[in-house]
Design a protein around this motif. Sequence first.
Motif, PDB file in Angstrom:
ATOM      1  N   GLU A   1      10.495   4.683 -14.395  1.00  0.00           N
ATOM      2  CA  GLU A   1       9.260   3.901 -14.148  1.00  0.00           C
ATOM      3  C   GLU A   1       9.444   2.988 -12.940  1.00  0.00           C
ATOM      4  O   GLU A   1       8.488   2.565 -12.303  1.00  0.00           O
ATOM      5  CB  GLU A   1       8.866   2.985 -15.318  1.00  0.00           C
ATOM      6  N   ASN A   2      10.727   2.651 -12.636  1.00  0.00           N
ATOM      7  CA  ASN A   2      10.966   1.727 -11.526  1.00  0.00           C
ATOM      8  C   ASN A   2      11.069   2.418 -10.174  1.00  0.00           C
ATOM      9  O   ASN A   2      11.230   1.762  -9.153  1.00  0.00           O
ATOM     10  CB  ASN A   2      12.260   0.942 -11.764  1.00  0.00           C
ATOM     11  N   LEU A   3      10.993   3.759 -10.148  1.00  0.00           N
ATOM     12  CA  LEU A   3      11.082   4.456  -8.867  1.00  0.00           C
ATOM     13  C   LEU A   3       9.751   4.313  -8.124  1.00  0.00           C
ATOM     14  O   LEU A   3       8.694   4.474  -8.727  1.00  0.00           O
ATOM     15  CB  LEU A   3      11.381   5.946  -9.089  1.00  0.00           C
ATOM     16  N   ASP A   4       9.810   4.018  -6.808  1.00  0.00           N
ATOM     17  CA  ASP A   4       8.558   3.877  -6.070  1.00  0.00           C
ATOM     18  C   ASP A   4       8.015   5.252  -5.670  1.00  0.00           C
ATOM     19  O   ASP A   4       8.621   6.286  -5.955  1.00  0.00           O
ATOM     20  CB  ASP A   4       8.716   2.925  -4.872  1.00  0.00           C
ATOM     21  N   ARG A   5       6.848   5.265  -4.987  1.00  0.00           N
ATOM     22  CA  ARG A   5       6.164   6.521  -4.696  1.00  0.00           C
ATOM     23  C   ARG A   5       7.064   7.492  -3.937  1.00  0.00           C
ATOM     24  O   ARG A   5       7.125   8.676  -4.258  1.00  0.00           O
ATOM     25  CB  ARG A   5       4.891   6.220  -3.876  1.00  0.00           C
ATOM     26  N   ILE A   6       7.790   6.974  -2.943  1.00  0.00           N
ATOM     27  CA  ILE A   6       8.582   7.880  -2.107  1.00  0.00           C
ATOM     28  C   ILE A   6       9.865   8.308  -2.819  1.00  0.00           C
ATOM     29  O   ILE A   6      10.298   9.447  -2.711  1.00  0.00           O
ATOM     30  CB  ILE A   6       8.851   7.237  -0.733  1.00  0.00           C
TER      31      ILE A   6
ATOM     32  N   ASN B   1      -2.641  10.079  -3.525  1.00  0.00           N
ATOM     33  CA  ASN B   1      -3.421  10.963  -2.639  1.00  0.00           C
ATOM     34  C   ASN B   1      -3.285  10.588  -1.161  1.00  0.00           C
ATOM     35  O   ASN B   1      -4.107  10.974  -0.348  1.00  0.00           O
ATOM     36  CB  ASN B   1      -4.896  10.960  -3.056  1.00  0.00           C
ATOM     37  N   MET B   2      -2.227   9.832  -0.815  1.00  0.00           N
ATOM     38  CA  MET B   2      -2.083   9.418   0.593  1.00  0.00           C
ATOM     39  C   MET B   2      -1.643  10.608   1.463  1.00  0.00           C
ATOM     40  O   MET B   2      -0.696  11.309   1.116  1.00  0.00           O
ATOM     41  CB  MET B   2      -1.054   8.284   0.710  1.00  0.00           C
ATOM     42  N   PHE B   3      -2.331  10.812   2.577  1.00  0.00           N
ATOM     43  CA  PHE B   3      -1.971  11.903   3.495  1.00  0.00           C
ATOM     44  C   PHE B   3      -0.755  11.478   4.319  1.00  0.00           C
ATOM     45  O   PHE B   3      -0.534  10.292   4.555  1.00  0.00           O
ATOM     46  CB  PHE B   3      -3.159  12.244   4.404  1.00  0.00           C
ATOM     47  N   TRP B   4       0.038  12.485   4.740  1.00  0.00           N
ATOM     48  CA  TRP B   4       1.282  12.192   5.473  1.00  0.00           C
ATOM     49  C   TRP B   4       0.988  11.407   6.757  1.00  0.00           C
ATOM     50  O   TRP B   4       1.738  10.531   7.140  1.00  0.00           O
ATOM     51  CB  TRP B   4       2.013  13.489   5.864  1.00  0.00           C
ATOM     52  N   GLU B   5      -0.147  11.761   7.393  1.00  0.00           N
ATOM     53  CA  GLU B   5      -0.484  11.083   8.652  1.00  0.00           C
ATOM     54  C   GLU B   5      -0.781   9.601   8.398  1.00  0.00           C
ATOM     55  O   GLU B   5      -0.384   8.728   9.170  1.00  0.00           O
ATOM     56  CB  GLU B   5      -1.705  11.748   9.309  1.00  0.00           C
ATOM     57  N   THR B   6      -1.485   9.343   7.289  1.00  0.00           N
ATOM     58  CA  THR B   6      -1.793   7.953   6.926  1.00  0.00           C
ATOM     59  C   THR B   6      -0.487   7.197   6.686  1.00  0.00           C
ATOM     60  O   THR B   6      -0.291   6.074   7.180  1.00  0.00           O
ATOM     61  CB  THR B   6      -2.635   7.927   5.628  1.00  0.00           C
TER      62      THR B   6
ATOM     63  N   ILE C   1       0.853  -1.210   0.000  1.00  0.00           N
ATOM     64  CA  ILE C   1       0.000   0.000   0.000  1.00  0.00           C
ATOM     65  C   ILE C   1       0.882   1.250   0.000  1.00  0.00           C
ATOM     66  O   ILE C   1       0.656   2.194  -0.752  1.00  0.00           O
ATOM     67  CB  ILE C   1      -0.925   0.035   1.244  1.00  0.00           C
ATOM     68  N   LEU C   2       1.931   1.232   0.845  1.00  0.00           N
ATOM     69  CA  LEU C   2       2.778   2.416   1.004  1.00  0.00           C
ATOM     70  C   LEU C   2       3.527   2.786  -0.275  1.00  0.00           C
ATOM     71  O   LEU C   2       3.692   3.960  -0.587  1.00  0.00           O
ATOM     72  CB  LEU C   2       3.802   2.156   2.118  1.00  0.00           C
TER      73      LEU C   2
END
Length: 205
Positions: A149-154, A57-62, A49-50
């Motif tokens: 394309e291989n970089l993750d969300r963070i 649209n994930m909030f920082w707190e989530t 999920i992370l």
Amino acid sequence: MFISFEGIDFSGKSTQIDLLKDYLKSKGNKVEIIREPGGTEISEKVRTILLDKENSNMFWETEFLLFSASRAQLVREKIRPYLRDRIYVISDRFHDSSTAYQGFGRGIPIQVILNIHKLAIGDTIPDITFFIDIPIEVAQQRSRNKSSENLDRIERSEDEFYEKVRNGYLQLADTEKRFRIIDGMDDINVIHKNIINEIETFEQR
Ligand code: ADP
Ligand code: TYD
């Protein structure tokens, strides 16, 4: 012994963890590597999920609470039993990653972060934390070898964010005795030797 590795993405953590694992094993020790976020069946689901690029649209707190949830499970299911069995635990990132990324990087108040750490990990805190430090430009250069394309969300975050994360780690290193700052620009084998020296010094205390 419980050892964690910290640093911005591409600082060389995985490279050093592999070398350290082989070294400790060659001395007859049992070693377990822990991957953060992840490391248990439940924690790996949280990891998915992370890092999912769709979850923009994930909030920082989530984000912070998911990292902490993954870690709470890992500590109880794996790390504590390993340490009880006198197995070396090497963790690729641990709670300091949340303090640096979600606290100093995203701006969640540090005191709130530290309180949640208390709940998630209690007194299961690393004996030594190696912070492998490299300038952001070098991390960028190394990341160019990985196609975008291989970089993750963070890993897609901006440079300014990484500067805050790096400075956050340096502040933590200033206040936490267990931190060792390692120059990540040195040659891979030089870094490895420095790390072994630190561990041997710690064990001879
Ligand atoms: P991390 O786990 O921190 O993201 P890695 O260990 O995967 O970092 O290393 C990222 C990249 O940098 C890899 O291509 C690796 O071979 C390279 N690398 C690691 N350590 C060094 C070093 N000391 N000098 C130059 N390149 C390095
Ligand atoms: P991962 O691929 O495991 O890290 P690495 O690039 O070091 O191999 O991805 C984990 C990402 O999650 C990484 O960008 C750091 C970030 N992170 C946080 O923001 N907070 C945390 O608490 C942890 C453990 C990781």
